[in-house]
Structures are given as structure tokens and as C-alpha cells.
Scaffold this motif. Sequence first.
Motif, PDB file in Angstrom:
ATOM      1  N   ASP A  99       0.846  -1.194   0.000  1.00  0.00           N
ATOM      2  CA  ASP A  99       0.000   0.000   0.000  1.00  0.00           C
ATOM      3  C   ASP A  99       0.884   1.249   0.000  1.00  0.00           C
ATOM      4  O   ASP A  99       2.111   1.166   0.060  1.00  0.00           O
ATOM      5  CB  ASP A  99      -0.958   0.006   1.196  1.00  0.00           C
ATOM      6  CG  ASP A  99      -0.241  -0.171   2.529  1.00  0.00           C
ATOM      7  OD1 ASP A  99       0.854   0.394   2.701  1.00  0.00           O
ATOM      8  OD2 ASP A  99      -0.776  -0.879   3.405  1.00  0.00           O
ATOM      9  N   GLU A 138      -9.681   0.234  -2.333  1.00  0.00           N
ATOM     10  CA  GLU A 138      -8.354  -0.248  -2.702  1.00  0.00           C
ATOM     11  C   GLU A 138      -7.536   0.856  -3.356  1.00  0.00           C
ATOM     12  O   GLU A 138      -6.344   1.021  -3.063  1.00  0.00           O
ATOM     13  CB  GLU A 138      -8.450  -1.434  -3.660  1.00  0.00           C
ATOM     14  CG  GLU A 138      -7.078  -1.969  -4.061  1.00  0.00           C
ATOM     15  CD  GLU A 138      -7.109  -2.937  -5.237  1.00  0.00           C
ATOM     16  OE1 GLU A 138      -6.111  -3.660  -5.408  1.00  0.00           O
ATOM     17  OE2 GLU A 138      -8.096  -2.941  -5.980  1.00  0.00           O
ATOM     18  N   THR A 169      -3.966   2.310  -1.926  1.00  0.00           N
ATOM     19  CA  THR A 169      -2.743   2.011  -2.673  1.00  0.00           C
ATOM     20  C   THR A 169      -2.242   3.177  -3.515  1.00  0.00           C
ATOM     21  O   THR A 169      -1.082   3.554  -3.432  1.00  0.00           O
ATOM     22  CB  THR A 169      -2.958   0.794  -3.587  1.00  0.00           C
ATOM     23  OG1 THR A 169      -4.058   1.054  -4.480  1.00  0.00           O
ATOM     24  CG2 THR A 169      -3.236  -0.461  -2.764  1.00  0.00           C
TER      25      THR A 169
END
Length: 288
Positions: free
Chosen positions: A89, A276, A280
Motif C-alpha cells: 500500500d 483499494e 494504494t
Amino acid sequence: MSRFTHFVAIDWSGAVGARHKAIAMAVADASGGPPMLVTREKGWSREEVLHVLRDDLPQDTLVGLDLGISLPFVDEGAFFPGWEGSPPDARSLWDLVERISGEDEHLSVSSFVDHPRISRHFRRHGGREGDLFGGGRGRFRVTEIAQAQQGCKPYSNFNLVGAAQVGKSSLTGMRMLHALQGEVPVWPIDPLPATGPVIVEIYTTLAAIAGGRTAGRAKMRSYEELNMALRNLGSEPVGGTGPIDDHSSDALVTAAWLRTVAHDPALWSPEAMTGEIARTEGWTFGVP
């Protein structure tokens, strides 16, 4: 009505050296008035900007940094696909940049981009294009693809070559963001808090477009051009006539633009930004 009392825009630089004329900082007050430059006689150092963000911000300040807060991830499912050391990440990416470049002076990242395994993903000076760069314009984050759909011309953060590249700025910025962990939240990697300062990624071209410019004519190099854009944003003009460097004008118009749009809830919940992606790749504030 925005919850922020001040709006700071910082045009960043990844160039080599201790001080940089290309770093510009401007602040706009929520109560109105023209945006104002915050200057240093010999130019800002990156460490001085870090100090301001960590220790000298007014309590409820929205800070826009003109750099990429992460690298492409979603397209390949990894920052550095095929490498077991690839971070999972954005925060882990910042940690990796700091671990490898921690001894480099002035928050620079030479050690990171020259790392034998990581360098394979970057396009560097001297015709050195890593075998995993991907060719063409390189890899892009989802937010950068969305920028292109708005008429902008983003560059891959894996590209470190050319006057318009943002890769070095982004990587040096990640060292600063690493140092600010636990001090100032970075949206959307961190959720937007109800109070206190927040850092967001900005793309100054978006502010220029909102001020009536086009993507191809986003740079304003005279006070007359700058003040026309400020008036279009509902801001009072700044004092001055004749030439102005585009780093200063970028910061000034973007501080005024942040003041204009920060209250818009849609900009804090972009349709294409999944959990997500936020974790990230992050996102560019102002890209719907």
C-alpha cells in the motif's frame, strides 16, 4: 461552507540541491482577500516545507501538494510487479522510499531510483529506461487516467525524464509524507477528519482550468494572466504587474481554487475511487 480556515498550495520540486526556486507556497484565507505567497529569500528547502507542515500550520488548514502521493498499483496489482519486496500500500511505499534513501541529503531519492531492482521500473536520464518501465508513456494511476479524460496531460510517476516529469517530485514528496505520519492526515490514504489540517494531492492544471485557462495554456507568466484567473475564481487579485514565475502563479491560483471548491462533498467522494485505490494509489483532489 468549508470547515477549513486556511488553504495552502505548494508547488513542489524534486530537483537536486538544498534550496529550490521552483518550490512555491501560497495561502488563501477562508475569510477572503487575495492569496498570498509565503517566501524564503534564497528559496525554500524541502526540509523547511516539512517543518511548516508539521509545526506551523493553522489548526484547520487544507494543504495541497503538487506531486503524486503514490505510484501506479491497480493496473498490475503491485507497484513493482514480480518483486517480492513490492509494498502492499501507499504508506508501505513511503516507508520503503525512506528506508532506501534515508541517508540521501535534502530529502532526495537518488538511492531509491538507482536501486538495482526498483530502477528497472523507471525511465531515467541518459537513455536509461528500465526493462519493466512498460514502454510508451509508462504506467498511470486511475486518478491520472481520469485527469486525461478531463483534458489534462498527466505524466507517469515512473518517468523521471523531461521538464514536465513529476516522478522525482513525487518520490521526494513521499519522504516528506513519511516524516509526517501521525502528524497530518493525507487524504484519501487517511479518511478526512472532522477537524484539524489535511494534506491532499493537487494538480495545478485543474485550478488553472477552473480559472478559465485551458490545459495547454495552464501556465500563467504575468500578473495580468494570473489576476484574470483569480477573478474567474471569485478571488481578489494580487498586487503586481508584468512577469511572474509560473511556480508562484501555480501556487497562488491553486490556493484560491482550493478555497472555492473545498466545500464540495462530491470532490471528497470521487465515483471512481474505490477503497483499494484510496489505500494504494491515492487520488488527486478535484478529479471527480
